[in-house]
Design a protein around this motif. Structure first.
Motif, PDB file in Angstrom:
ATOM      1  N   ASP A 171      -6.760 -29.328 -36.388  1.00  0.00           N
ATOM      2  CA  ASP A 171      -6.275 -28.494 -37.604  1.00  0.00           C
ATOM      3  C   ASP A 171      -5.361 -28.982 -38.536  1.00  0.00           C
ATOM      4  OD1 ASP A 171      -8.532 -26.701 -36.857  1.00  0.00           O
ATOM      5  OD2 ASP A 171      -7.030 -25.426 -35.844  1.00  0.00           O
ATOM      6  N   TYR A 172      -4.510 -29.469 -38.030  1.00  0.00           N
ATOM      7  CA  TYR A 172      -3.160 -30.167 -38.791  1.00  0.00           C
ATOM      8  C   TYR A 172      -3.823 -31.173 -39.594  1.00  0.00           C
ATOM      9  CZ  TYR A 172       0.813 -32.317 -40.128  1.00  0.00           C
ATOM     10  OH  TYR A 172       1.861 -33.209 -40.860  1.00  0.00           O
ATOM     11  N   ALA A 174      -6.902 -31.944 -40.532  1.00  0.00           N
ATOM     12  CA  ALA A 174      -7.861 -31.438 -41.658  1.00  0.00           C
ATOM     13  C   ALA A 174      -6.902 -30.876 -42.881  1.00  0.00           C
ATOM     14  CB  ALA A 174      -8.552 -30.470 -41.107  1.00  0.00           C
ATOM     15  N   LYS A 175      -5.895 -30.519 -42.536  1.00  0.00           N
ATOM     16  CA  LYS A 175      -4.967 -29.750 -43.811  1.00  0.00           C
ATOM     17  C   LYS A 175      -4.079 -30.699 -44.369  1.00  0.00           C
ATOM     18  CE  LYS A 175      -4.988 -25.133 -41.557  1.00  0.00           C
ATOM     19  NZ  LYS A 175      -4.254 -23.922 -40.954  1.00  0.00           N
ATOM     20  N   ASN A 176      -3.505 -31.894 -43.727  1.00  0.00           N
ATOM     21  CA  ASN A 176      -2.591 -32.578 -44.049  1.00  0.00           C
ATOM     22  C   ASN A 176      -3.028 -33.988 -44.012  1.00  0.00           C
ATOM     23  OD1 ASN A 176      -0.062 -30.796 -44.196  1.00  0.00           O
ATOM     24  ND2 ASN A 176      -1.107 -30.321 -41.986  1.00  0.00           N
ATOM     25  N   HIS A 188       4.767 -36.569 -43.825  1.00  0.00           N
ATOM     26  CA  HIS A 188       4.364 -35.496 -42.664  1.00  0.00           C
ATOM     27  C   HIS A 188       5.400 -34.611 -41.974  1.00  0.00           C
ATOM     28  CE1 HIS A 188      -0.159 -36.294 -42.267  1.00  0.00           C
ATOM     29  NE2 HIS A 188       0.140 -37.372 -42.910  1.00  0.00           N
ATOM     30  N   GLY A 235      -0.866 -26.926 -33.898  1.00  0.00           N
ATOM     31  CA  GLY A 235      -0.950 -27.457 -35.243  1.00  0.00           C
ATOM     32  C   GLY A 235       0.244 -27.383 -36.097  1.00  0.00           C
ATOM     33  N   HIS A 236       1.425 -27.308 -35.774  1.00  0.00           N
ATOM     34  CA  HIS A 236       2.452 -27.234 -36.570  1.00  0.00           C
ATOM     35  C   HIS A 236       2.997 -28.605 -37.014  1.00  0.00           C
ATOM     36  CE1 HIS A 236       5.852 -25.180 -37.705  1.00  0.00           C
ATOM     37  NE2 HIS A 236       6.812 -26.058 -37.376  1.00  0.00           N
TER      38      HIS A 236
END
Length: 307
Positions: A171-172, A174-176, A188, A235-236
């Protein structure tokens, strides 16, 4: 004669601990008593053994020579007692063990019942912390800890080297986006181990002959290896994770390993640390072997580095 022996024991403790306060803790007497015993010893011998101020401590030449004799006397006393203890069944009573919190959670606590099945008459008292420990002040028989600087004056048996991998959740990423090179980490959110003893905000990498240090930043700093893993899974951000924390997170797709072509230079040696004995107590020896058995040799968790 008894008074002479007592003063020599106090002087030996002082020379080993390099501190009146720590010598008092070791002997379970007051600091004033230690100071008084040393003063009486110097008066009796007619020679200065210790140079001391409020901020410094050093032995004189005479003190260094006398310390050798005192150490021999104390060693003889300890050896005589240890031989008697060794000849008896010492797998009973209490074993006081300190350990790095995250390591104990994953590799000691889940198996402690197996240890008690073998040694039902031995009670284990575990103290869990990640800071560098004073075995004397904490009254520990053994410390299973990660440190690059084992305390002086103790036996430090190397058990393993704990390595690290770089990872993030799907998830992380995919977003970043995915960091492919160490320099990409500048953009990051990196989860940083931060304690009173260690601030791991510089991550080191090597590929062939090329090495690079990256000063990373992030909005979450914490003094727990388990907390770093939890935050990475959630996902932090990007985690610099100790491999001993990981099981099937990569195989199950919960985490993605990053930059596998780059070796992470950081590692933490794992030691079994205990006071010096002429004869190591059986309970300490058996617990060290119990830990060795659980982690394997080479350690089983580093297989993820070869996947």
């Amino acid at each position: 004669m008894i008074k002479k022996a007592q003063q020599m024991i106090v002087f030996n403790a002082l020379t080993n601990q390099r501190s009146f306060t720590k010598a008092a803790q070791l002997l379970d007497i007051s600091r004033t008593q230690v100071s008084k015993q040393i003063q009486q010893l110097e008066e009796r011998l007619g020679v200065q053994l210790v140079q001391r101020t409020t901020r410094s401590f050093a032995l004189t030449d005479a003190g260094q020579r006398f310390a050798i004799h005192c150490a021999n006397i104390v060693d003889e006393v300890n050896e005589a007692e240890s031989e008697l203890v060794q000849s008896n069944d010492s797998m009973q009573g209490i074993l006081r063990v300190g350990s790095a919190q995250s390591f104990a959670r994953h590799h000691i606590s889940p198996y402690i019942a197996d240890f008690h099945l073998k040694y039902p008459q031995l009670d284990v008292e575990m103290s869990l912390f990640d800071h560098k420990v004073d075995l004397i002040a904490e009254q520990l028989d053994l410390w299973i800890g990660m440190t690059s600087n084992p305390p002086e004056g103790f036996v430090a048996r190397h058990l393993a080297d704990c390595h690290f991998v770089l990872a993030a959740s799907p998830d992380y990423l995919a977003k970043n986006g995915v960091p492919y090179q160490p320099n990409d980490l500048i953009d990051h959110n990196c989860i940083i181990y931060h304690s009173r003893e260690r601030k791991d905000n510089t991550w080191s990498f090597q590929q062939g002959e090329e090495s690079i240090d990256i000063k990373v930043t992030g909005n979450y700093r914490v003094d727990s290896a388990d907390a770093i893993l939890d935050a990475t899974l959630a996902g932090h951000g990007v985690g610099y994770l100790a491999t001993y924390l990981l099981e099937k997170e990569f195989q199950q797709g919960k985490l993605v390993r990053l930059m596998p072509d780059w070796a992470l230079n950081q590692y933490m040696p794992l030691y079994a640390i205990y006071p010096r004995y002429k004869f190591l107590p059986k309970k300490v020896h058996r617990f060290i072997e119990f830990v060795r058995c659980q982690i394997g040799e080479p350690v089983y968790w580093d297989k993820i580095l070869k996947d």
